[in-house]
Write a protein that holds these residues in place. Structure first.
Motif, PDB file in Angstrom:
ATOM      1  N   THR A   1      41.708  37.071  33.561  1.00  0.00           N
ATOM      2  CA  THR A   1      41.008  37.847  32.545  1.00  0.00           C
ATOM      3  C   THR A   1      41.664  39.218  32.421  1.00  0.00           C
ATOM      4  O   THR A   1      42.516  39.596  33.238  1.00  0.00           O
ATOM      5  N   ALA A   2      41.256  39.973  31.410  1.00  0.00           N
ATOM      6  CA  ALA A   2      41.731  41.346  31.289  1.00  0.00           C
ATOM      7  C   ALA A   2      41.387  42.118  32.557  1.00  0.00           C
ATOM      8  O   ALA A   2      40.287  42.005  33.090  1.00  0.00           O
ATOM      9  N   GLY A   3      42.347  42.878  33.057  1.00  0.00           N
ATOM     10  CA  GLY A   3      42.138  43.654  34.278  1.00  0.00           C
ATOM     11  C   GLY A   3      42.634  42.957  35.523  1.00  0.00           C
ATOM     12  O   GLY A   3      42.841  43.610  36.549  1.00  0.00           O
ATOM     13  N   ALA A   4      42.823  41.627  35.467  1.00  0.00           N
ATOM     14  CA  ALA A   4      43.349  40.912  36.635  1.00  0.00           C
ATOM     15  C   ALA A   4      44.736  41.439  36.962  1.00  0.00           C
ATOM     16  O   ALA A   4      45.540  41.702  36.065  1.00  0.00           O
ATOM     17  N   ASN A   5      45.010  41.615  38.234  1.00  0.00           N
ATOM     18  CA  ASN A   5      46.293  42.211  38.602  1.00  0.00           C
ATOM     19  C   ASN A   5      46.754  41.765  39.981  1.00  0.00           C
ATOM     20  O   ASN A   5      45.973  41.247  40.777  1.00  0.00           O
TER      21      ASN A   5
ATOM     22  N   TYR B   1      33.739  42.925  36.905  1.00  0.00           N
ATOM     23  CA  TYR B   1      34.709  42.169  37.698  1.00  0.00           C
ATOM     24  C   TYR B   1      35.743  41.489  36.798  1.00  0.00           C
ATOM     25  O   TYR B   1      35.492  41.226  35.631  1.00  0.00           O
ATOM     26  N   TRP B   2      36.899  41.215  37.384  1.00  0.00           N
ATOM     27  CA  TRP B   2      37.901  40.364  36.735  1.00  0.00           C
ATOM     28  C   TRP B   2      38.173  39.164  37.641  1.00  0.00           C
ATOM     29  O   TRP B   2      37.831  39.180  38.834  1.00  0.00           O
ATOM     30  N   ALA B   3      38.766  38.123  37.075  1.00  0.00           N
ATOM     31  CA  ALA B   3      39.056  36.908  37.836  1.00  0.00           C
ATOM     32  C   ALA B   3      40.502  36.483  37.606  1.00  0.00           C
ATOM     33  O   ALA B   3      41.041  36.657  36.500  1.00  0.00           O
ATOM     34  N   TYR B   4      41.103  35.913  38.645  1.00  0.00           N
ATOM     35  CA  TYR B   4      42.518  35.528  38.586  1.00  0.00           C
ATOM     36  C   TYR B   4      42.719  34.226  39.353  1.00  0.00           C
ATOM     37  O   TYR B   4      42.491  34.176  40.572  1.00  0.00           O
ATOM     38  N   ALA B   5      43.122  33.167  38.647  1.00  0.00           N
ATOM     39  CA  ALA B   5      43.597  31.957  39.311  1.00  0.00           C
ATOM     40  C   ALA B   5      45.106  32.119  39.410  1.00  0.00           C
ATOM     41  O   ALA B   5      45.854  31.775  38.489  1.00  0.00           O
ATOM     42  N   ASP B   6      45.562  32.715  40.505  1.00  0.00           N
ATOM     43  CA  ASP B   6      46.969  33.099  40.633  1.00  0.00           C
ATOM     44  C   ASP B   6      47.708  32.221  41.635  1.00  0.00           C
ATOM     45  O   ASP B   6      47.103  31.574  42.489  1.00  0.00           O
TER      46      ASP B   6
ATOM     47  N   ARG C   1      41.016  27.862  42.798  1.00  0.00           N
ATOM     48  CA  ARG C   1      40.494  29.042  43.481  1.00  0.00           C
ATOM     49  C   ARG C   1      40.754  30.282  42.642  1.00  0.00           C
ATOM     50  O   ARG C   1      41.896  30.543  42.243  1.00  0.00           O
ATOM     51  N   PHE C   2      39.706  31.027  42.356  1.00  0.00           N
ATOM     52  CA  PHE C   2      39.813  32.278  41.610  1.00  0.00           C
ATOM     53  C   PHE C   2      39.648  33.454  42.565  1.00  0.00           C
ATOM     54  O   PHE C   2      38.762  33.458  43.426  1.00  0.00           O
ATOM     55  N   ARG C   3      40.499  34.456  42.384  1.00  0.00           N
ATOM     56  CA  ARG C   3      40.357  35.720  43.114  1.00  0.00           C
ATOM     57  C   ARG C   3      39.542  36.655  42.237  1.00  0.00           C
ATOM     58  O   ARG C   3      39.873  36.868  41.066  1.00  0.00           O
ATOM     59  N   ILE C   4      38.487  37.224  42.778  1.00  0.00           N
ATOM     60  CA  ILE C   4      37.589  38.094  42.023  1.00  0.00           C
ATOM     61  C   ILE C   4      37.768  39.530  42.506  1.00  0.00           C
ATOM     62  O   ILE C   4      37.599  39.827  43.690  1.00  0.00           O
ATOM     63  N   GLY C   5      38.095  40.411  41.589  1.00  0.00           N
ATOM     64  CA  GLY C   5      38.282  41.815  41.936  1.00  0.00           C
ATOM     65  C   GLY C   5      37.326  42.698  41.157  1.00  0.00           C
ATOM     66  O   GLY C   5      36.996  42.407  40.000  1.00  0.00           O
ATOM     67  N   LYS C   6      36.904  43.764  41.763  1.00  0.00           N
ATOM     68  CA  LYS C   6      35.988  44.708  41.102  1.00  0.00           C
ATOM     69  C   LYS C   6      36.790  45.713  40.297  1.00  0.00           C
ATOM     70  O   LYS C   6      37.765  46.289  40.782  1.00  0.00           O
ATOM     71  N   ARG C   7      36.383  45.892  39.051  1.00  0.00           N
ATOM     72  CA  ARG C   7      37.025  46.912  38.222  1.00  0.00           C
ATOM     73  C   ARG C   7      36.730  48.282  38.832  1.00  0.00           C
ATOM     74  O   ARG C   7      35.586  48.591  39.143  1.00  0.00           O
TER      75      ARG C   7
END
Length: 456
Positions: free
Chosen positions: A146-150, A102-107, A51-57
């Motif tokens: 990715t870059a920007g994921a936080n 967007y950035w993506a994070y499998a956190d 599962r990836f979390r997608i956030g808007k830059r």
């Protein structure tokens, strides 16, 4: 085996003595986990989705909480072309999310579940080098972004944190526990073991959150092969800097967490009771996606009673010694791999405090010299510290927009803060009821009623 700068015993003594974040160099140079780049992980996981979390830059002055993100299921094989802006990324699950926006994070991927059919990989993570025998990838979590994921700025209610950087770089913004009031803590969105900050610490709104100007930011960029130690209750905001980052962490539970479990069960009881009550202002997305569901009042009372009873039984077994150093312990984990209520018995290992041997292999994370702490001036009209998290509608006095700016000279005129009035919402009420200082006070009262005296 390569010679390490510190023996396991020495590393653990450093961890149990350090009062600030530190970075270990050369302690993980021979760990097989350093080969866990995204290419190898993609081959190992194959068609297994995560599962990836997608956030808007964005350039907003408010945090982007996990409740405001989108979520997709994808394989690492689908993620990598998108993260690298390759032509094959024009199809697949990431199609609707341009990397420029967007950035993506499998956190928070619990390695024990991710590689449940490849248990030999657990041994690639060697936390035993830090003095925790038997601790490996099975008690760790994986992060790929990715870059920007936080992650939003927060503190972990339980334990301390060890973080290995595998690929790419991450920047950590850390704040000491004494800055809690300056970070405006909130339990909305709610998840067990995390207290979030209402401040966007990289682009703060000093008008809404004037006390943040006094927070002590400690900033470090973690490089591949380095291990960061985050002490108990230190706030942290983490952002990925490079196109693709991979890191592994493990939360080390501590004896001092016993009382925190009571506080967490108490906070859950209050939050769920108020947020599940039908109300015109209870339509917000208040439960963090990492929580399975809103638990019932009966369940929450059961958690609370179990947490108190565990403290009672422990005090019967082990008389409290207030000067005793904390001990680490393993136990049950939540969906993020963090320690959870009802964890197992404590270990017996103890280490006396020692002088921290800072040098080329142990770097302290110092306060950011570009943001010196600004001592706040007492204001007789301001809220008390236990209520400093109140929202603007709680009649708390806040600085007006024409108040002196941060760094203003002592000779400049002081302006009286303008009180703001408005209806009290459920979330406003919660900001005060579950403020860490209030929870700590009620927890102590509850423990005293049961004859339990804290050892922290």
């Amino acid at each position: 085996m390569a010679m390490k700068p510190f023996s396991p015993g020495e590393a653990r003594e450093i961890i149990e003595s350090a009062q600030q974040p530190v970075v270990f160099l050369g302690m993980a140079s021979d760990w097989p986990a350093l080969q866990w780049g995204t290419e190898q992980l993609s081959q190992t996981l194959g068609e297994r989705t995560v599962r990836f979390r997608i956030g808007k830059r964005q350039e907003e002055k408010t945090p982007l909480f996990e409740t405001q993100c989108s979520y997709i299921e994808a394989t690492l094989g689908e993620f990598l072309p998108w993260a690298r802006c390759q032509s094959s990324s024009s199809i697949g699950p990431f199609f609707d999310y341009p990397l420029s926006e967007y950035w993506a994070y499998a956190d928070y991927k619990y390695i024990a579940m991710l590689f449940e059919d490849k248990a030999s990989m657990f041994e690639d993570v060697v936390w035993s080098d830090f003095g925790y025998p038997g601790r490996n990838g099975q008690q760790s979590t994986l992060w790929v972004g990715t870059a920007g994921a936080n992650t939003p700025c927060h503190l972990d209610s339980y334990g301390c944190n060890l973080v290995l950087q595998v690929q790419g770089r991450k920047r950590w913004h850390l704040f000491p526990p004494e800055d809690t009031d300056s970070l405006y803590p909130t339990r909305i969105p709610y998840e067990e073991s995390s207290v979030f900050s209402r401040v966007n610490v990289v682009q703060p709104d000093h008008t809404l959150f004037p006390a943040f100007s006094g927070a002590q930011a400690h900033i470090v960029t973690l490089e591949p092969g380095q291990v960061l130690f985050v002490p108990r209750h230190w706030w942290h905001y983490v952002e990925s800097l490079d196109p693709i980052t991979v890191s592994i962490n493990s939360w080390i539970e501590m004896e001092a967490d016993d009382e925190s479990r009571v506080g967490e069960a108490l906070a859950r009881t209050i939050v769920c009771a108020l947020k599940t009550t039908p109300s015109s202002d209870n339509a917000d997305n208040w439960l963090n996606p990492t929580e399975d569901r809103a638990t019932s009042h009966d369940e929450n009372l059961q958690y609370l009673n179990l947490a108190v009873q565990a403290c009672v039984e422990k005090q019967r077994r082990v008389p409290c010694k207030p000067t005793e150093p904390c001990r680490t312990r393993l136990g049950k984990r939540d969906s993020k791999g963090k320690p959870k209520c009802g964890a197992g018995p404590a270990g017996d290992s103890q280490h006396p405090p020692r002088t921290i041997p800072f040098g080329p292999h142990l770097i302290p994370v110092l306060q950011d010299p570009g943001q010196p702490k600004q001592p706040s001036k007492p204001n007789p009209n301001a809220c008390s510290s236990a209520h400093s998290a109140c929202g603007p509608s709680l009649n708390c006095h806040q600085e007006s927009t024409d108040a002196p700016k941060r760094g203003a000279g002592a000779g400049e005129a002081e302006r009286t803060p303008t009180p703001r009035h408005g209806p009290i919402s459920t979330n406003d009420l919660l900001e005060c009821l579950v403020h860490p200082e209030v929870i700590a006070l009620v927890t102590k009262l509850m423990m005293d009623r049961h004859g339990v005296h804290g050892c922290t």
